[in-house]
Scaffold this motif. Structure first.
Motif: not given
Length: 370
Positions: A13-16, A20-23, A68-74
């Motif tokens: 969910p955090l990445l989905a 707006e960040l990607a836009r 876009v990327a986010a480490a696990p738990g971040d």
């Protein structure tokens, strides 16, 4: 084009939610070429790809892709990369083909260099026995012949090309009077190709082209023109020729002579073939030939009969009473000379000519004796 955002299963969910960040990342790169959000897909547990519609001219069906990327738990998302990629309905260029494979026959121009490919199967070293008698004779003499010669495969490929346009199945060959193998302009090739191919040396034929020995054309050395002038294919036609037709002269019938104003005497004389004496015919021309005794006797007999049937002159009173006119006591004797325009009767007496219609009317008018 409107797009519907689609989120695949398995995306964090955090990445989905980082749409707006990607836009914003794309607008910094291309402010006017970013369209609607199409969807997001998972790359792995720590990365996802957001797709946007590309509105750039000439890129119909293409899509912007932002990873876009986010480490696990971040709980903080960052942008890894962005790119413009073709979609399922995008217009794309064909697959890349190396330059040496893109060159086609006829592309070589003056100054261009086109080396053979490495390990070209069409070429073999000159000392290798390849079945060509002209090559095999010197193949063992290393360094005396050509470094490389055509292989069996190379000769077969060349024969297949030459067999087409100038082969025995060409339309020109089917209409030719004979074949190139029997033509004086045919120059056979050397070596293994000699049995089937040669070069045409006729400037009016396939000059300088490799032809099959069963090919042919109309410029064969043994071609003969058909007899006669004009075209070699069609006989000459004389459009100035005329046909002479003899037409017999028209004959004047006896009835036509009577209608034209001539009396019965002229009609009888004309039908007898003699010259009419003392009577002019309207349609029939006068006979200028001298009549013989037989023709003259026939004419005299016809005149005598006509004189007996039609009196030359009838008095007004005699026509009503039916009495015959009295004989003129002062008539000229039989031996009297004949005046111009008179005829000779059978008894030798002169006969007055037949009256024309105008003269007959004038004679019918009452005279001083009536």
């Amino acid at each position: 084009m409107s797009a519907v955002s689609v989120t695949e299963a398995g995306v964090r969910p955090l990445l989905a939610d980082a749409v707006e960040l990607a836009r914003r990342a794309l607008l910094e790169l291309e402010p006017s070429g970013v369209g609607e959000h199409i969807g997001v897909s998972s790359e792995d547990e720590a990365a996802a790809t957001h797709r946007f519609e590309a509105t750039l001219p000439g890129y119909r069906g293409w899509q912007w892709a932002v990873v876009v990327a986010a480490a696990p738990g971040d709980d903080r998302v960052t942008v890894s990369e962005s790119a413009l990629l073709p979609g399922p309905d995008a217009l794309v260029a064909p697959d890349f083909v190396p330059w040496d494979q893109r060159v086609r026959p006829g592309d070589l121009g003056p100054g261009d260099l086109l080396p053979p490919t490495a390990n070209d199967p069409r070429l073999v070293p000159g000392y290798v026995l390849n079945g060509d008698p002209a090559v095999d004779e010197v193949a063992r003499d290393i360094g005396l012949g050509r470094p490389r010669v055509l292989s069996l495969e190379g000769r077969e490929e060349a024969a297949e090309r030459w067999f087409g346009e100038f082969g025995p199945d060409a339309e020109m060959a089917r209409a030719a009077p004979s074949t190139c193998g029997l033509c004086g302009f045919y120059l056979p090739l050397a070596g293994a190709m000699r049995a089937a191919f040669g070069v045409c040396g006729n400037a009016m034929g396939a000059d300088g082209r490799v032809v099959h020995n069963r090919y042919g054309c109309g410029a064969h050395s043994d071609t003969e023109l058909p007899a006669g002038g004009g075209s070699a294919r069609y006989e000459a036609y004389d459009d100035a020729a005329v046909e002479i037709v003899t037409i017999a002269p028209a004959k004047v019938e006896s009835g036509a002579a009577e209608q034209a104003g001539a009396g019965p005497v002229a009609a009888q004389v004309e039908s007898a073939g003699a010259e009419s004496v003392g009577v002019e015919s309207v349609d029939a021309p006068p006979v200028a030939a001298d009549l013989g005794d037989t023709a003259l006797a026939t004419a005299e007999s016809a005149v005598a009969q006509s004189t007996a049937a039609e009196p030359a002159c009838v008095e007004p009173g005699a026509a009503e009473t039916g009495a015959a006119p009295a004989a003129d006591a002062d008539a000229a004797p039989a031996s009297a000379p004949v005046a111009e325009g008179e005829s000779i009767a059978a008894d030798g007496s002169a006969v007055a000519p037949a009256l024309t219609p105008g003269e007959a009317e004038k004679a019918a008018e009452p005279g001083p004796w009536s």
